[in-house]
Design an enzyme around this catalytic site. Sequence first.
Site, PDB file in Angstrom:
ATOM      1  N   TYR A 136       0.808  -1.221   0.000  1.00  0.00           N
ATOM      2  CA  TYR A 136       0.000   0.000   0.000  1.00  0.00           C
ATOM      3  C   TYR A 136       0.842   1.273   0.000  1.00  0.00           C
ATOM      4  O   TYR A 136       0.287   2.362  -0.032  1.00  0.00           O
ATOM      5  CB  TYR A 136      -0.943   0.005   1.217  1.00  0.00           C
ATOM      6  CG  TYR A 136      -2.203  -0.802   0.972  1.00  0.00           C
ATOM      7  CD1 TYR A 136      -2.149  -2.189   0.888  1.00  0.00           C
ATOM      8  CD2 TYR A 136      -3.434  -0.177   0.814  1.00  0.00           C
ATOM      9  CE1 TYR A 136      -3.295  -2.934   0.655  1.00  0.00           C
ATOM     10  CE2 TYR A 136      -4.591  -0.916   0.577  1.00  0.00           C
ATOM     11  CZ  TYR A 136      -4.507  -2.292   0.500  1.00  0.00           C
ATOM     12  OH  TYR A 136      -5.651  -3.018   0.264  1.00  0.00           O
ATOM     13  N   LYS A 209       3.365 -14.692   3.429  1.00  0.00           N
ATOM     14  CA  LYS A 209       3.660 -15.552   2.291  1.00  0.00           C
ATOM     15  C   LYS A 209       5.185 -15.617   2.222  1.00  0.00           C
ATOM     16  O   LYS A 209       5.803 -15.300   1.202  1.00  0.00           O
ATOM     17  CB  LYS A 209       3.031 -14.949   1.010  1.00  0.00           C
ATOM     18  CG  LYS A 209       3.093 -15.821  -0.215  1.00  0.00           C
ATOM     19  CD  LYS A 209       2.157 -17.014  -0.199  1.00  0.00           C
ATOM     20  CE  LYS A 209       2.431 -17.920  -1.387  1.00  0.00           C
ATOM     21  NZ  LYS A 209       1.649 -19.169  -1.353  1.00  0.00           N
ATOM     22  N   ASP A 242      -2.606 -18.161   1.695  1.00  0.00           N
ATOM     23  CA  ASP A 242      -3.488 -19.048   0.924  1.00  0.00           C
ATOM     24  C   ASP A 242      -4.110 -20.097   1.841  1.00  0.00           C
ATOM     25  O   ASP A 242      -5.299 -20.402   1.763  1.00  0.00           O
ATOM     26  CB  ASP A 242      -2.747 -19.693  -0.264  1.00  0.00           C
ATOM     27  CG  ASP A 242      -1.395 -20.278   0.105  1.00  0.00           C
ATOM     28  OD1 ASP A 242      -0.892 -20.007   1.222  1.00  0.00           O
ATOM     29  OD2 ASP A 242      -0.828 -21.013  -0.723  1.00  0.00           O
ATOM     30  N   ASP A 266      -6.387  -7.049   3.823  1.00  0.00           N
ATOM     31  CA  ASP A 266      -7.501  -6.544   3.019  1.00  0.00           C
ATOM     32  C   ASP A 266      -8.321  -7.721   2.491  1.00  0.00           C
ATOM     33  O   ASP A 266      -9.555  -7.727   2.581  1.00  0.00           O
ATOM     34  CB  ASP A 266      -6.945  -5.717   1.854  1.00  0.00           C
ATOM     35  CG  ASP A 266      -8.045  -5.212   0.950  1.00  0.00           C
ATOM     36  OD1 ASP A 266      -9.073  -4.750   1.482  1.00  0.00           O
ATOM     37  OD2 ASP A 266      -7.882  -5.297  -0.287  1.00  0.00           O
ATOM     38  N   ASP A 270     -12.399  -9.429   3.917  1.00  0.00           N
ATOM     39  CA  ASP A 270     -13.639  -9.578   3.142  1.00  0.00           C
ATOM     40  C   ASP A 270     -14.177 -10.995   3.337  1.00  0.00           C
ATOM     41  O   ASP A 270     -15.389 -11.206   3.475  1.00  0.00           O
ATOM     42  CB  ASP A 270     -13.409  -9.306   1.648  1.00  0.00           C
ATOM     43  CG  ASP A 270     -13.641  -7.832   1.290  1.00  0.00           C
ATOM     44  OD1 ASP A 270     -13.554  -6.978   2.198  1.00  0.00           O
ATOM     45  OD2 ASP A 270     -13.912  -7.536   0.110  1.00  0.00           O
TER      46      ASP A 270
HETATM   47  C1  IPM Z   1     -10.734  -1.608   2.741  1.00  0.00           C
HETATM   48  C2  IPM Z   1     -10.834  -1.156   1.325  1.00  0.00           C
HETATM   49  C3  IPM Z   1      -9.662  -0.243   1.003  1.00  0.00           C
HETATM   50  C4  IPM Z   1      -8.381  -1.029   1.206  1.00  0.00           C
HETATM   51  C5  IPM Z   1      -9.690   0.394  -0.405  1.00  0.00           C
HETATM   52  C6  IPM Z   1     -10.998   1.099  -0.680  1.00  0.00           C
HETATM   53  C7  IPM Z   1      -8.531   1.335  -0.602  1.00  0.00           C
HETATM   54  O1  IPM Z   1     -10.899  -2.245   0.465  1.00  0.00           O
HETATM   55  O2  IPM Z   1     -10.795  -0.755   3.636  1.00  0.00           O
HETATM   56  O3  IPM Z   1     -10.586  -2.802   2.991  1.00  0.00           O
HETATM   57  O4  IPM Z   1      -7.908  -1.703   0.287  1.00  0.00           O
HETATM   58  O5  IPM Z   1      -7.839  -0.957   2.298  1.00  0.00           O
HETATM   59 MN    MN Z   2     -10.974  -4.150   1.484  1.00  0.00          MN
END
Ligand code: IPM
Ligand code: MN
Length: 377
Positions: A136, A209, A242, A266, A270
């Site tokens: 990042y 990783k 992974d 990140d 999710d």
């Molecule tokens: C999150 C989002 C952000 C990230 C994006 C929107 C830059 O996906 O907060 O997880 O990748 O951190």
């Molecule tokens: Mn995200």
Amino acid sequence: MAHRIAVIPGDGVGPEVIREGIKVLQAASELAGVELSFEEFPYGAEYYLRTGHLLEEEDLRELSRFDAIYLGAVGDPRVPTGLLEKGLLLTLRFYFDQYVNLRPVKLYPGVPCPLKDKGPEDIDFYVVRENTEDFYVGLGGRGKGRWREEHEMMRELYHLKLGLDLETEGEEIAYQLGVMSRRGAERVIRYAFELARREGRKKVTAVDKANVLTHLYGLWREVFQEVAKDYGEIETEFSFVDAITMWMVKNPEHYEVVVTPNMFGDIITDLGAMLQGGMGMAPGGNLNPEGLSMFEPIHGSAPKYAGKGVANPLAAILAGKMMLEELGEREASEAVEEAVKGVLREGKCLTRDLGGTSKTSEMGDAVVRKLRERYEG
Ligand code: IPM
Ligand code: MN
């Protein structure tokens, strides 16, 4: 003394869910005797399209006078992808050095979970995501033809490793660097161990990783092992990224605190959000334990649903709960969480993502009602 909150509702469904968050925070603070004040800022796609500004140095200086930032979402199809993300969200995280991205993965009773045979007792862990380094950092470039000087090093490497000569017509490369500092790794890993200790958790899992990205995550592992020595009572383990995506689905009950570099964090959060009932249920805190922290639902702006009043505001409300906790208001924070649990347990008010038909604002109202019941009977 009042806690001053800077509110950035942002784009898409951001304003709708933040409105409910503020509704709940206001009720909770009033009932628990906590003083909160909110000041709204217009940053986001609309503002950018109107003024050409994202976030200027003076905006950041102004925000720095607040006690916390409460953010909705950023992202808009009318703006080139990455512009708002980098110009707002990442700028805020970096400027205020919010080096911890704390994302609890917690399944509440009454929330549908996509995993067969797993319930709230199985899904309850923290992901501590490093938030300022790794891939990042934004270092990189593209190159073809004749090279500019700053790319000279990469040209040499590519030439040596891949035999590519970029002066050949049609050849082009892109590269992006993952960067980690010892200090950057240390502080977030230490935070994870402290969190485990504070929350009575017995195990910290480090994600990486290191079998392929040996330089970057070699340092990460080294630092993890060093820090772990200060926490002898806490069990430790490594998991390749992974592999952890597989085990989070198969055995989520195995995890207590997971500490991860930025990019992998990140991705796995999710996945974690789905385990806890979807993006509408997943809050996060961008923390600078010594400075200004920012709280947000981890879902994006979801432009498809914007303005329809169907988004689930619980992620935003729970982000508000995390904010109260970070501000030291434990009682109010717990009251919000209990109210959310109460609404979910009852199962009468559910937004579409949870299998119901309730509107965004009805969900906010339901949480406020539960709060009032707690205090006023
Ligand atoms: C999150 C989002 C952000 C990230 C994006 C929107 C830059 O996906 O907060 O997880 O990748 O951190
Ligand atoms: Mn995200």
